[in-house]
Scaffold this active site. Structure first.
Site, PDB file in Angstrom:
ATOM      1  N   LYS A  86       0.817  -1.200   0.000  1.00  0.00           N
ATOM      2  CA  LYS A  86       0.000   0.000   0.000  1.00  0.00           C
ATOM      3  C   LYS A  86       0.851   1.251   0.000  1.00  0.00           C
ATOM      4  CE  LYS A  86      -3.089  -2.443   3.112  1.00  0.00           C
ATOM      5  NZ  LYS A  86      -3.470  -2.559   4.540  1.00  0.00           N
ATOM      6  N   GLY A  87       2.128   1.098   0.306  1.00  0.00           N
ATOM      7  CA  GLY A  87       3.000   2.240   0.574  1.00  0.00           C
ATOM      8  C   GLY A  87       3.156   3.228  -0.572  1.00  0.00           C
ATOM      9  N   GLU A 130       7.951   2.454  -5.771  1.00  0.00           N
ATOM     10  CA  GLU A 130       8.111   2.008  -4.381  1.00  0.00           C
ATOM     11  C   GLU A 130       8.127   3.197  -3.422  1.00  0.00           C
ATOM     12  OE1 GLU A 130       7.988  -0.359  -2.438  1.00  0.00           O
ATOM     13  OE2 GLU A 130       9.339  -2.014  -2.849  1.00  0.00           O
ATOM     14  N   ASP A 131       7.667   2.983  -2.208  1.00  0.00           N
ATOM     15  CA  ASP A 131       7.832   3.994  -1.164  1.00  0.00           C
ATOM     16  C   ASP A 131       9.254   3.961  -0.620  1.00  0.00           C
ATOM     17  OD1 ASP A 131       7.437   1.484  -0.059  1.00  0.00           O
ATOM     18  OD2 ASP A 131       6.040   2.150   1.490  1.00  0.00           O
ATOM     19  N   GLU A 144      14.635  -1.333   0.956  1.00  0.00           N
ATOM     20  CA  GLU A 144      15.512  -1.717   2.075  1.00  0.00           C
ATOM     21  C   GLU A 144      16.396  -2.902   1.684  1.00  0.00           C
ATOM     22  OE1 GLU A 144      13.350  -0.006   6.018  1.00  0.00           O
ATOM     23  OE2 GLU A 144      13.467  -2.163   5.801  1.00  0.00           O
ATOM     24  N   LYS A 202      17.168   3.030   1.676  1.00  0.00           N
ATOM     25  CA  LYS A 202      17.991   2.737   2.861  1.00  0.00           C
ATOM     26  C   LYS A 202      19.076   1.741   2.440  1.00  0.00           C
ATOM     27  CE  LYS A 202      14.575   2.909   6.642  1.00  0.00           C
ATOM     28  NZ  LYS A 202      13.865   2.040   7.633  1.00  0.00           N
ATOM     29  N   PHE A 257      13.466   3.745  11.367  1.00  0.00           N
ATOM     30  CA  PHE A 257      12.097   3.462  10.951  1.00  0.00           C
ATOM     31  C   PHE A 257      11.301   4.760  10.808  1.00  0.00           C
ATOM     32  CE2 PHE A 257       7.707   2.087  11.318  1.00  0.00           C
ATOM     33  CZ  PHE A 257       7.702   0.989  10.483  1.00  0.00           C
ATOM     34  N   ASP A 272       3.769   3.123   6.944  1.00  0.00           N
ATOM     35  CA  ASP A 272       2.971   2.884   8.149  1.00  0.00           C
ATOM     36  C   ASP A 272       3.765   2.351   9.325  1.00  0.00           C
ATOM     37  OD1 ASP A 272       3.298   0.238   6.840  1.00  0.00           O
ATOM     38  OD2 ASP A 272       2.023  -0.422   8.495  1.00  0.00           O
TER      39      ASP A 272
HETATM   40  N1  HPA Z   1       8.780   2.614   7.740  1.00  0.00           N
HETATM   41  C1  HPA Z   1       7.606   2.040   7.413  1.00  0.00           C
HETATM   42  N2  HPA Z   1       7.512   0.941   6.675  1.00  0.00           N
HETATM   43  C2  HPA Z   1       8.659   0.401   6.234  1.00  0.00           C
HETATM   44  C3  HPA Z   1       9.902   0.975   6.524  1.00  0.00           C
HETATM   45  C4  HPA Z   1       9.974   2.138   7.334  1.00  0.00           C
HETATM   46  O1  HPA Z   1      11.054   2.698   7.660  1.00  0.00           O
HETATM   47  N3  HPA Z   1      10.806   0.202   5.912  1.00  0.00           N
HETATM   48  C5  HPA Z   1      10.126  -0.792   5.285  1.00  0.00           C
HETATM   49  N4  HPA Z   1       8.833  -0.681   5.471  1.00  0.00           N
HETATM   50 MG    MG Z   2       4.431  -1.543   6.356  1.00  0.00          MG
END
Ligand code: HPA
Ligand code: MG
Length: 183
Positions: free
Chosen positions: A45-46, A101-102, A105, A133, A154, A161
């Protein structure tokens, strides 16, 4: 001060900076995809907030698709096996794909998605991410379009979220310690 702001310790990417990133990346994507067959694939959803704001700055023909893919947690995480909760609504054979992508990682889930889309005969695959990241990477990869590189902390807001909350903030920030203690 807004209600959700009270849970935030510090701002990592401001509303103004996000707008600037969307414009800059949108203009680059416009140039790079002018003569291509572009499909933008948002990973839910990000991606939702970033995808809509970014694509308003992309001035070329494109189609929008979404996928919702989760990694299996526990023992299989490192193998990068994924569960597809929502798949594409059309064939992507011969198309130029841009995955939206949001945050990137470890790269494991993204790597599995790229493998799948390659198997389905995409012509090209690139990644645009609002946040990167790189310190967390398990599989080497460098997204072509990166909004902001951040340390391994985070973050929440603007699609990201904590326990499904805080996605609706218009900036990205760090949560206060007491928020984690409450839950
Ligand atoms: N925040 C929220 N969701 C995430 C993050 C984060 O830093 N990294 C991966 N999913
Ligand atoms: Mg999440």
């Amino acid at each position: 001060m807004k209600n959700l702001d009270q849970d935030i310790k510090s701002v990592v990417v401001s509303k103004e900076r996000i707008e600037e990133i969307c414009q800059t990346l949108g203009e680059r994507i416009t140039k790079d995809y002018r003569d291509k067959d572009l499909i933008c694939i948002g990973l839910l959803k990000g991606c939702s907030f970033f995808m809509t704001d970014l694509l308003k700055y992309v001035d070329t023909h494109l189609e929008i698709e979404y996928m919702d893919v989760s990694s299996y947690h526990g023992s299989t995480e490192s193998t990068g096996e994924v569960k597809i909760n929502l798949d594409l609504s059309r064939s992507i054979e011969g198309k130029d794909l841009l995955i939206v992508e949001d945050i990137v990682e470890t790269g494991t889930t993204l790597n599995s998605i790229i493998d799948l889309l390659t198997y389905r005969k995409a012509k090209s695959i690139e990644i645009v991410t609002l946040l990167d990241k790189p310190n967390r990477r398990k599989i080497p990869m460098t997204p072509k379009y990166i909004g902001e590189t951040i340390p391994d902390e985070f973050v929440v807001g603007y699609g990201l979220d904590y326990n499904e909350n805080y996605r609706n903030m218009d900036y990205i920030g760090l949560l206060k310690e007491e928020v984690y203690k409450k839950s």
